[in-house]
Design an enzyme around this catalytic site. Sequence first.
Site, PDB file in Angstrom:
ATOM      1  N   ASN A  47       0.822  -1.207   0.000  1.00 55.46           N
ATOM      2  CA  ASN A  47       0.000   0.000   0.000  1.00 55.46           C
ATOM      3  C   ASN A  47       0.860   1.263   0.000  1.00 55.46           C
ATOM      4  O   ASN A  47       0.528   2.266  -0.654  1.00 55.46           O
ATOM      5  CB  ASN A  47      -0.907   0.013   1.235  1.00 55.46           C
ATOM      6  CG  ASN A  47      -2.045  -0.984   1.142  1.00 55.46           C
ATOM      7  OD1 ASN A  47      -2.331  -1.526   0.074  1.00 55.46           O
ATOM      8  ND2 ASN A  47      -2.690  -1.238   2.260  1.00 55.46           N
ATOM      9  N   ARG A  61     -12.010  -3.383 -14.057  1.00 57.09           N
ATOM     10  CA  ARG A  61     -10.847  -4.251 -13.814  1.00 57.09           C
ATOM     11  C   ARG A  61     -11.278  -5.695 -13.967  1.00 57.09           C
ATOM     12  O   ARG A  61     -12.383  -6.064 -13.581  1.00 57.09           O
ATOM     13  CB  ARG A  61     -10.294  -4.066 -12.397  1.00 57.09           C
ATOM     14  CG  ARG A  61      -9.868  -2.660 -12.020  1.00 57.09           C
ATOM     15  CD  ARG A  61      -9.197  -2.652 -10.644  1.00 57.09           C
ATOM     16  NE  ARG A  61      -9.123  -1.317 -10.065  1.00 57.09           N
ATOM     17  CZ  ARG A  61      -8.159  -0.435 -10.326  1.00 57.09           C
ATOM     18  NH1 ARG A  61      -7.197  -0.772 -11.170  1.00 57.09           N
ATOM     19  NH2 ARG A  61      -8.150   0.756  -9.768  1.00 57.09           N
ATOM     20  N   ARG A 104      -6.619   2.904 -12.867  1.00 59.58           N
ATOM     21  CA  ARG A 104      -5.225   3.120 -12.456  1.00 59.58           C
ATOM     22  C   ARG A 104      -4.505   1.804 -12.179  1.00 59.58           C
ATOM     23  O   ARG A 104      -4.986   0.946 -11.455  1.00 59.58           O
ATOM     24  CB  ARG A 104      -5.174   4.008 -11.216  1.00 59.58           C
ATOM     25  CG  ARG A 104      -3.753   4.277 -10.725  1.00 59.58           C
ATOM     26  CD  ARG A 104      -3.761   5.270  -9.594  1.00 59.58           C
ATOM     27  NE  ARG A 104      -3.990   6.621 -10.076  1.00 59.58           N
ATOM     28  CZ  ARG A 104      -4.581   7.578  -9.365  1.00 59.58           C
ATOM     29  NH1 ARG A 104      -5.038   7.306  -8.175  1.00 59.58           N
ATOM     30  NH2 ARG A 104      -4.725   8.799  -9.862  1.00 59.58           N
ATOM     31  N   HIS A 156     -17.114   3.865 -14.020  1.00 54.17           N
ATOM     32  CA  HIS A 156     -16.831   3.065 -12.825  1.00 54.17           C
ATOM     33  C   HIS A 156     -18.022   2.210 -12.425  1.00 54.17           C
ATOM     34  O   HIS A 156     -17.924   1.365 -11.531  1.00 54.17           O
ATOM     35  CB  HIS A 156     -16.429   4.011 -11.680  1.00 54.17           C
ATOM     36  CG  HIS A 156     -15.794   3.340 -10.515  1.00 54.17           C
ATOM     37  ND1 HIS A 156     -16.389   3.279  -9.271  1.00 54.17           N
ATOM     38  CD2 HIS A 156     -14.608   2.697 -10.386  1.00 54.17           C
ATOM     39  CE1 HIS A 156     -15.602   2.630  -8.430  1.00 54.17           C
ATOM     40  NE2 HIS A 156     -14.515   2.271  -9.077  1.00 54.17           N
TER      41      HIS A 156
END
Length: 720
Positions: free
Chosen positions: A51, A372, A402, A432
Amino acid sequence: MASGAKQKHPARFINRELGWLDFNQRVLDEAENPETPLLERLRFLSISAGNMDEFYAVRVAGLVDQLKEGSCKKSPDGLTPAQQLETVRRQARHLQQEQQRIWQAMLAELEGQNILVKDVEDLHHHDQDWLATYFREQLFPVLTPLTLNPTHPLPFIFSGGQALVLHLKEPKTHHHVMDGLVVLPQQLPRFIRLPDRDEEIRFVMLEDVISRFAKKLYPGMHATRVSVLRLVRDLDAELEEEAEDLLNSFEKAVKERRRGVCVHLEVDGHLPKYLLRKLGVAKDEVVHLSTMVGVGDVKQLIISDRPELLFRPYQASIPQRVLQHDGDYFATIREKDLVVHHPYESFDTVVHFLQQAARDPDVLSIKQSIYRTSHDSPIVDALIEAVEAGKSVTVEVELRARFDEEANIRLARTLETRGVQVVYGLAAYKTHAKMILVVRREGDHLQSYAHYGTGNYHPGTARIYTDISYFTCNPVLVEDSARLFNCITGAAVPELQAVAFSPLTIRPTLEKLVRAEMDHVRAGRPGQIWLKMNSLVDRKLIDLLYEASQAGVKITIVVRGMCSLRPGVPGLSEGIEVRSIVGRYLEHARVFAFGNGHALPSGHARLFIASADWMKRNMDRRIEAMVPILDEEAYDRILGEIMVVNVSDTLQSWEMQPDGGWKRVEPGPSPLSAHNYFMEKASSSDKEAEAPVTPQPDPADLPAIHEPDAQKGERPVKEA
């Protein structure tokens, strides 16, 4: 300070970057949770380190860019970019030092379990011989020894790349000749497992092995290890959204991103000053670590041959209703809407739904949005199978997801070559929303089936992310799905009946719903809101929640990551409670419930699932969907069980304090783990597969949400 002044003061907001670091601290704290198995704690340590890479590559890099541009624009909490960068770097360094401390402590715990990370120099000569062979056969062919000096250019090191720096001397005189650098190839293991001995599982580290045999790489030299370095580059690509060829433009930008400037450097020793200059890093971009750079690599120590040190295996199930219809998803959904709670119930339900649609001769068309997915996704295979069966298949692929841009570029090209109609959505807005729409001929009419999700169509992450899949053939919801797809592909502004969508109607719908709760309080009725999401940082919506709290509305928020709202502040947010669940699974679902004049949970409430967090980008710069739950059984499942258990969890929850800090929730007399509860419930037919750590309440003990006078048809649609 008066409440009105508080509502205008910058301190009412918590800095989003610091809020993200607080979330990563909660992840790291799980690495010290004694209730978590040792190797799973190692996984939390690794996750927290990974992260941090993304944090430096995107968030810190963004602040650096603002400084370079001379920006003095203040954040909502009143900090300039320079002040944010200084504060963020200080907190990030502290977190990385905590990782070092925990890793050092874990080494001792691992040793107590006969899992050892050995020093190469301490190995028996038999192990030394084995390592010499390993180096000659497995490492030497792929390593490239390089020389460093102030006048030669530095070899390129990719983001996340690590390199060993060596001090090279002439063996007789011991005079320093030059410096050497060996980049550690990503394909090689960082932890090399030695042959097991006396029930011990032993590892040595790659850089230690290279140091031990460095004379093989630099013959005639005496090599002394100086440091291991690891760098992180700016990975926030600049993408030309108005380019004539969007796909090629994105492909070029992603390739250029790999050579982004260095924004963070970790070292476990001291580097020559000329090397720092060549890397282009400033002093405040260097972090000295005492034990190990690249802590994320400790996940390589999570071995399968010590299952007692791991979570007990869990096998996700297919919903019983689907099995009762012999796997016929269309019949299941026609009967009533279907809610699937991932990962407790298998993501295969989504895959099988698409596979059935691909193979059903009565299915005419399939539309899907993909943000994704995995490189070997069975969903992609099903879409290609549908095209080959003669169906009309349209897929919106979001190129700007991203760090998945390259994967989505490959996906788009693959689908196009196989005959799928691929679109890239609206240039100014990321898509999205997670949607599938299947149109099927049934008798003399066409019947549509829609899937709305809170998570991505990614079989891999669906095993560890908690999300909700909602299947419906409700005429209003499927028509709204069709219109929203037409907006994405044809840029037409849709007129939806029930589904709210960004960038146009989610924000005003939420504002209307929150203000309605204030009106109920003013009229003497209960006002209550339950929210579950990943991030809460939108200033306007936070101020609206503050206003609602001051009006007497009780608000409970379960937020996974960033939260800029400050709860429990007298005169500002006494009525707001913020919680965060961190555990075996990553909380990812977005659910919004509004009491509608009744205390939650209630059959009168307004209930929604969504793809959107409460962030400005999700409200104003993306295509998102917020879907009302109209089916009674789906409603009861999401509000009366999923949300009730989330707000009642005491074993994995943290509570946010008025000062922005976080405190673990006390277990209380009846401790409850949301993750264990849902695993036990989903696998109740096969309890041997997963036994809960703590006894869980029976589902029948959860509060009923339908009052005797509740009517099925009273949940409004048009107003949503």
